[in-house]
Write an enzyme that holds these catalytic residues in place. Structure first.
Site, mmCIF file in Angstrom:
data_model
loop_
_atom_site.group_PDB
_atom_site.id
_atom_site.type_symbol
_atom_site.label_atom_id
_atom_site.label_comp_id
_atom_site.label_asym_id
_atom_site.label_seq_id
_atom_site.Cartn_x
_atom_site.Cartn_y
_atom_site.Cartn_z
ATOM 1 C CB SER A 34 -1.054 -0.070 1.043
ATOM 2 O OG SER A 34 -0.297 -0.016 2.200
ATOM 3 N N GLY B 148 -6.814 -2.959 7.817
ATOM 4 C CA GLY B 148 -6.343 -3.694 6.391
ATOM 5 C C GLY B 148 -4.996 -4.183 6.434
ATOM 6 C CB THR C 89 -6.100 5.116 5.346
ATOM 7 O OG1 THR C 89 -7.230 4.501 4.444
ATOM 8 C CG2 THR C 89 -6.496 6.431 4.879
ATOM 9 C CB CYS C 90 -3.590 0.398 6.045
ATOM 10 S SG CYS C 90 -2.134 0.445 5.183
ATOM 11 C CB SER C 91 -8.962 2.521 7.308
ATOM 12 O OG SER C 91 -10.136 2.318 8.024
#
Length: 713
Positions: A282, A384, A442-444
């Protein structure tokens, strides 16, 4: 048939590390549970400082139970602790140990209670976290004694708890055996909640992504080195198996390896020398999306200085330009020294560290006026992320991620606070009037941190009326990837066995339709984006009105022609307008050179040639008209050459002259002299230039007198 083992023999096997619960497991054992992937290599234990740091982390993330169920008490402050790590390895061990203690908290507490090890008057509640952490490590070592190094600085509380647990290791092993039998668990991994088991499965199968540090090594050298070490290159991630690798479909400098090769890869010289860097994909997507929006010489602002790997990757991608990377939020001198040492080892030289937080920096700060792109990687819930430990260490995430991941959800209050902070940072980024693009990543897995934040920021109208507003555009990651054809406004992936969770949005200012870009600016953009390394402009041949652009060399093959066509689109429209203006100018020149009078047709004196500097480019290389009249015939060769060099192309017009009479030049110059006794008759109605009706032809009245044979002399 072997006789079933009793609890005493099973307890001895647990202590010796030879227990086999497959002999006592029930017939209806769940087949869906994946076998343990834990290594059977015996561990020697950790340093005392690792246990102390792990206990502090666990104290802040442990599961707090209701009073009626609280049998083991944890005293102390649950706030974020102040940690001091010896090195990166001890930091990782501390977080892993704390996370494992959290996952097996119920098991470890029951072992303490069942063996009557807890409560203990000699172990206060302030040391309960240390007791649980060290108990997990003890059973992970199969209750074997820890090897203590002479270099290990002793910590009194650690030695006290270790001695206490060692004196009860037989009872503790028996309690563990009874728990496994009760829950029909061949190993302790089988007692984990189903959500955690699935997360383990995803993490264990997730391919490893590494990016290449081209400051130190080229892509070709990496491929050759890997081939010499027995690795085979495959075309697709689905083909990964054993010693294979592939190139990522989105990022051309990112390689993908099977997850089973992690330990082997980290021991390669390529990793030890920082030529290959292991990082979640990511973040590579984010830096590639930012680099795609940069022009040559543009600076970039990295809003958070947490991820040193992300900053270094951004520096590597901008090595062909004069861009400067401004990193915000590096407050402590110790952190600054750590980052400078790391960047020096990575050979990154275009990074400037700023002490202020991003939201503390004014949009009109003079040193940031060349910044055209902002890379915003805000703190997020991070559910995530493929490997939570890697995410915490590399992105300086909150240790509370471990608790959220274990619970499978984030508290609404915490999610609201995160979303509000993200919106504040994104709106602040939109206030920089010179910035042309913002990368938000983001990694959300929550829309509250992703789409909703972007939507609210766009609706805020914070840009004002004096600058172009922002709009969403499809992300572009690499010129050689398939992502260029994407029409999605967001890039989003869900956590799975082949990728981690990621959300990425690119906000770019709307282009001013009235702005005309020169060909040099357009080609400069192409060079800045890495499309072209060299451009050759060929001179036009005779009759040609356009330039041919020949591509000589490229860094990465493929995908160039569509990009050049897109960049030259504006210039094509501008050229069409220029040609129309030139055509109109030529018409005006024709009208001035051909004049008509009521008494006849006059040939005007030669018009002063127009300067070549004042002419459009298309008129400088046109065929000159042949000379008309004696005025041109009297020119000297030198003047004739200069006139032909400056002559303008004019469109010829057919003019009908009478066959019997030819105008002659008078002594005053080039004025047509017509005798007074001539008359006009029998006009044929001929038409001249642009359809205009010409005056009647001049006819000579026939008289009996003998005419001069040459009346024009």
């Amino acid at each position: 048939m072997p006789e079933p083992k009793n609890n005493l023999s099973l307890q001895e096997d647990v202590i010796n590390g030879t227990s086999d619960l497959s002999e006592v497991k029930k017939p209806d054992e769940k087949e869906s549970v994946v076998k343990s992937t834990m290594t059977l290599i015996e561990k020697n234990g950790c340093h005392d400082t690792v246990y102390i740091n792990a206990a502090k982390i666990f104290q802040g993330i442990h599961t707090e139970k209701s009073k009626d169920r609280m049998l083991v008490r944890y005293a102390g402050d649950s706030a974020a602790p102040v940690l001091a790590f010896k090195d990166v390895s001890s930091q990782r061990l501390s977080y892993e140990l704390a996370f494992n203690a959290l996952k097996y908290q119920d098991l470890l507490e029951e072992m303490l209670l069942d063996s009557c090890v807890y409560p203990c008057h000699s172990i206060p509640d302030e040391l309960t976290s240390l007791l649980v952490v060290m108990l997990y490590d003890l059973q992970d070592r199969k209750f074997q004694a820890r090897e203590i190094s002479d270099e290990d600085e002793p910590v009194a509380d650690v030695r006290k708890v270790e001695h206490y647990l060692s004196s009860f290791k037989t009872k503790l092993a028996a309690a563990l055996a009874r728990y496994r039998i009760k829950h029909d668990a061949p190993s302790i991994e089988y007692v984990l909640p189903e959500a955690i088991q699935k997360q383990h499965q995803r993490a264990s199968a997730l391919p490893l992504c590494v990016w290449i540090n081209t400051f130190k090594i080229s892509l070709e050298d990496v491929f050759r080195d890997l081939k010499e070490k027995g690795f085979t290159k495959v075309k697709s991630v689905s083909d990964l198996d054993h010693h294979t690798y592939g190139v990522d479909q989105h990022c051309g400098d990112v390689l993908v390896f099977p997850s089973s090769l992690k330990e082997e890869l980290l021991n390669l010289d390529l990793f030890a020398d920082c030529k290959l860097l292991l990082q979640d994909k990511s973040r590579s997507l984010a830096v590639h999306a930012a680099q795609a929006q940069l022009n040559s010489g543009d600076d970039i602002i990295v809003a958070h200085g947490g991820s040193h790997l992300t900053i270094a990757h951004m520096s590597v991608l901008t090595n062909h330009s004069t861009s400067t990377i401004f990193v915000c939020g590096v407050k402590s001198s110790a952190k600054e020294a750590e980052l400078r040492n790391f960047f020096s080892h990575m050979e990154c030289t275009n990074i400037q560290l700023l002490h202020e937080d991003f939201t503390e920096i004014g949009p009109t700060d003079p040193k940031l006026q060349k910044a055209k792109v902002i890379l915003l990687l805000p703190q997020c819930s991070g559910l995530g992320a493929g490997d939570p430990i890697d995410f915490i260490l590399n992105e300086h995430g909150d240790a509370g991620l471990l608790k959220d991941l274990f619970q499978g959800t984030v508290a609404k209050d915490k999610l609201s606070v995160l979303a509000e902070r993200q919106l504040t940072e994104l709106i602040h980024a939109m206030k920089f009037k010179e910035v042309q693009a913002i990368i938000y990543c983001t990694c959300s897995i929550y829309a509250e941190e992703n789409e909703r934040v972007v939507k609210k920021a766009l609706e805020s109208g914070v840009e004002g009326d004096k600058v172009q507003p922002y709009r969403l555009i499809p992300p572009v990651f690499d010129t050689c990837s398939d992502s260029n054809a994407s029409t999605e406004t967001f890039f989003k992936t869900e956590p799975s066995g082949i990728s981690s969770g990621c959300f990425l949005a690119v906000l770019a200012r709307e282009k001013d339709s009235s702005a005309n870009m020169s060909a040099e600016d357009i080609l400069g953009q192409a060079v800045a984006k890495g499309l072209l390394e060299d451009i050759l402009i060929e001179k036009p041949k005779k009759g040609e009105k356009k330039q041919k652009v020949t591509q000589l060399t490229r860094n990465i093959a493929g995908g160039v022609e569509p990009k050049i066509a897109e960049l030259l689109h504006r210039q094509t429209v501008s050229n069409i307008k220029a040609e129309a203006a030139v055509s109109k100018a030529v018409s005006n020149v024709h009208q001035k050179n051909v004049s008509q009078t009521k008494g006849g047709v006059q040939l005007k004196k030669s018009i002063r040639p127009i300067s070549a500097r004042a002419l459009p480019e298309v008129l400088k290389h046109t065929r000159p008209l042949p000379p008309v009249g004696k005025a041109y015939g009297r020119q000297t060769p030198a003047r004739k050459a200069r006139a032909e060099h400056k002559r303008v192309v004019l469109k010829l017009a057919n003019i009908m002259f009478p066959p019997a009479v030819t105008p002659y030049l008078s002594s005053q110059g080039n004025k047509a002299g017509i005798p007074a006794h001539h008359c006009l008759h029998r006009w044929s109605g001929a038409r001249g230039f642009r359809g205009r009706v010409l005056p009647p032809p001049l006819r000579k009245t026939v008289r009996p007198a003998v005419l001069h044979p040459r009346p024009w002399m």
